[in-house]
Design a protein around this motif. Structure first.
Motif, PDB file in Angstrom:
ATOM      1  N   UNK A 154       0.799  -1.231   0.000  1.00 17.54           N
ATOM      2  CA  UNK A 154       0.000   0.000   0.000  1.00 17.54           C
ATOM      3  C   UNK A 154       0.833   1.283   0.000  1.00 17.54           C
ATOM      4  N   UNK A 155       2.158   1.166   0.110  1.00 16.13           N
ATOM      5  CA  UNK A 155       3.018   2.343   0.136  1.00 16.13           C
ATOM      6  C   UNK A 155       3.995   2.298  -1.034  1.00 16.13           C
ATOM      7  N   UNK A 156       4.190   3.449  -1.683  1.00 17.50           N
ATOM      8  CA  UNK A 156       5.156   3.509  -2.780  1.00 17.50           C
ATOM      9  C   UNK A 156       6.554   3.112  -2.322  1.00 17.50           C
ATOM     10  N   UNK A 157       6.900   3.448  -1.106  1.00 13.77           N
ATOM     11  CA  UNK A 157       8.231   3.117  -0.594  1.00 13.77           C
ATOM     12  C   UNK A 157       8.454   1.624  -0.479  1.00 13.77           C
ATOM     13  N   UNK A 158       7.368   0.839  -0.515  1.00 16.20           N
ATOM     14  CA  UNK A 158       7.468  -0.614  -0.438  1.00 16.20           C
ATOM     15  C   UNK A 158       7.203  -1.291  -1.771  1.00 16.20           C
ATOM     16  N   UNK A 159       6.991  -0.500  -2.824  1.00 16.67           N
ATOM     17  CA  UNK A 159       6.503  -1.035  -4.093  1.00 16.67           C
ATOM     18  C   UNK A 159       7.622  -1.439  -5.041  1.00 16.67           C
ATOM     19  N   UNK A 160       7.349  -2.478  -5.817  1.00 13.72           N
ATOM     20  CA  UNK A 160       8.222  -2.910  -6.900  1.00 13.72           C
ATOM     21  C   UNK A 160       7.582  -2.486  -8.215  1.00 13.72           C
ATOM     22  N   UNK A 161       8.339  -1.756  -9.048  1.00 11.17           N
ATOM     23  CA  UNK A 161       7.819  -1.150 -10.272  1.00 11.17           C
ATOM     24  C   UNK A 161       8.552  -1.723 -11.479  1.00 11.17           C
ATOM     25  N   UNK A 162       7.814  -2.009 -12.553  1.00 11.55           N
ATOM     26  CA  UNK A 162       8.436  -2.483 -13.781  1.00 11.55           C
ATOM     27  C   UNK A 162       8.000  -1.640 -14.969  1.00 11.55           C
ATOM     28  N   UNK A 163       8.956  -1.307 -15.826  1.00  9.49           N
ATOM     29  CA  UNK A 163       8.682  -0.594 -17.074  1.00  9.49           C
ATOM     30  C   UNK A 163       9.413  -1.310 -18.206  1.00  9.49           C
TER      31      UNK A 163
END
Length: 266
Positions: A154-163
Motif C-alpha cells: 500500500x506504500x510507494x516506498x514498499x513497491x516494486x515497479x516495472x517498465x
C-alpha cells in the motif's frame, strides 16, 4: 450475457494459444528465421505472420461471425458484436534475439468489453488467463492453473515497479515523472511488455506502466490484472486497454502512481 456463456470461448482461446505455441517454439532461435521491418520500423518475423494467419483461419471456421483485429493483418469487423484481438508475438525484439520472454496475446471483446483473455509464453512454460467475473489464473496450461491475486502493498516506498524502458517516456514529456516514481519506489525493474502485467497479476510486482502501446499489446492483460484484483487504466486515468498508454497496479497504489504519472488534459 452471463459469464458461463464464455466458457467455450475461453477453451477456444487456449486451443489458439496451443497452436501459436507450436509455431512460435519451432521458429524460436531458428537459424533461418526471417525478420523484416514494418513501415513503423518495428520488427516482424515469419513466426509473427504465420501465427496470426493460423489463428485467423481457425477463428474463421470456429467463430465465422466474430470480428478479428490483429497486429499483422489489421481489422475484420465481423457481424456478431464480438471481436478477437490477437498479438501473435508480443516482445518480438526479444524473440528475434533469442530472449525467452515473449508471448502470444489473445482476447475476446463482446460489444467493446474484454471478456476472455489468454497470454501464452511457451518459452517460459507459463500461461495466464481470465474470464470476466471468474477470476485470473496462471499455470503451465489450463488444466494446471491456479488462481492468482495482486499484492497488498500500500506504500510507494514498499513497491516494486516495472517498465519496458525509460527512453519512451520522453515522447510524453514524462521521463522526469517516471524517474521520480522509480526513486520513490522500493525496487525498479525492466521486465517490460506482457511480462510486467502478468507478474503484477501474480503479486510479484505492484506497478507496471508503458507510455506507448496499442490495443493488441494490452487486450488480455487488462482483464487478467482486473480479475486478479488490480486496476488498469491509461495515463489519463481512463479504464481499459485501448488508451494508447498503460498504468496497472494492485489497486491500492493506483491513485498514488497516477498522480505522479498522469497526462494532464489541455
Amino acid at each position: 450475457m452471463p459469464t458461463s456463456s464464455y466458457n467455450d470461448d475461453l477453451g477456444l482461446a487456449h486451443l489458439l494459444a496451443d497452436s501459436a505455441a507450436q509455431i512460435g517454439t519451432s521458429r524460436f532461435r531458428a537459424s533461418d528465421l526471417r525478420v523484416s521491418s514494418k513501415p513503423d520500423m518495428t520488427e516482424v518475423s515469419d513466426a509473427d505472420t504465420t501465427i496470426e494467419e493460423v489463428l485467423r483461419s481457425t477463428l474463421a471456421r470456429a467463430r465465422p461471425r466474430d470480428g478479428i483485429f490483429g497486429e499483422e493483418y489489421g481489422d475484420n469487423p465481423g457481424a456478431s458484436g464480438r471481436k478477437w484481438v490477437i498479438d501473435p508475438i508480443d516482445a518480438t525484439r526479444n524473440y528475434v534475439r533469442g530472449v525467452p520472454i515473449w508471448a502470444t496475446l489473445i482476447a475476446l471483446f463482446d460489444r467493446g468489453e474484454p471478456v476472455v483473455g489468454v497470454v501464452s509464453a511457451p518459452a517460459l512454460h507459463r500461461r495466464w488467463w481470465a474470464m470476466k467475473g471468474a477470476g485470473a489464473f496462471a499455470g503451465r496450461d489450463q488444466r494446471a492453473g491456479k488462481r492468482i491475486q495482486v499484492s497488498k502493498v500500500a506504500k510507494l516506498a514498499d513497491a516494486s515497479v516495472s517498465i519496458s524502458s525509460i527512453t519512451g517516456w520522453t515522447k510524453l514529456d514524462r521521463q522526469g515523472a517516471m524517474l521520480g516514481l522509480l526513486h520513490e519506489a522500493w525496487r525498479e525493474r525492466g521486465f517490460g511488455d506482457f511480462y510486467s502485467y502478468c507478474l503484477l497479476a501474480e503479486g510479484a510486482l505492484d506497478i507496471a506502466a508503458e507510455p506507448e502501446v496499442a490495443l493488441w499489446d494490452l487486450a488480455p492483460l487488462a482483464l487478467i490484472v482486473e480479475e486478479a484484483g488490480g486496476t488498469f487504466t491509461d495515463l489519463r486515468g481512463r479504464p481499459g486497454p485501448d488508451g494508447g498508454t498503460a498504468l496497472a497496479t494492485n489497486g491500492l497504489l493506483h491513485e498514488q502512481a497516477l498522480e505522479r504519472l498522469k497526462i494532464r488534459e489541455t
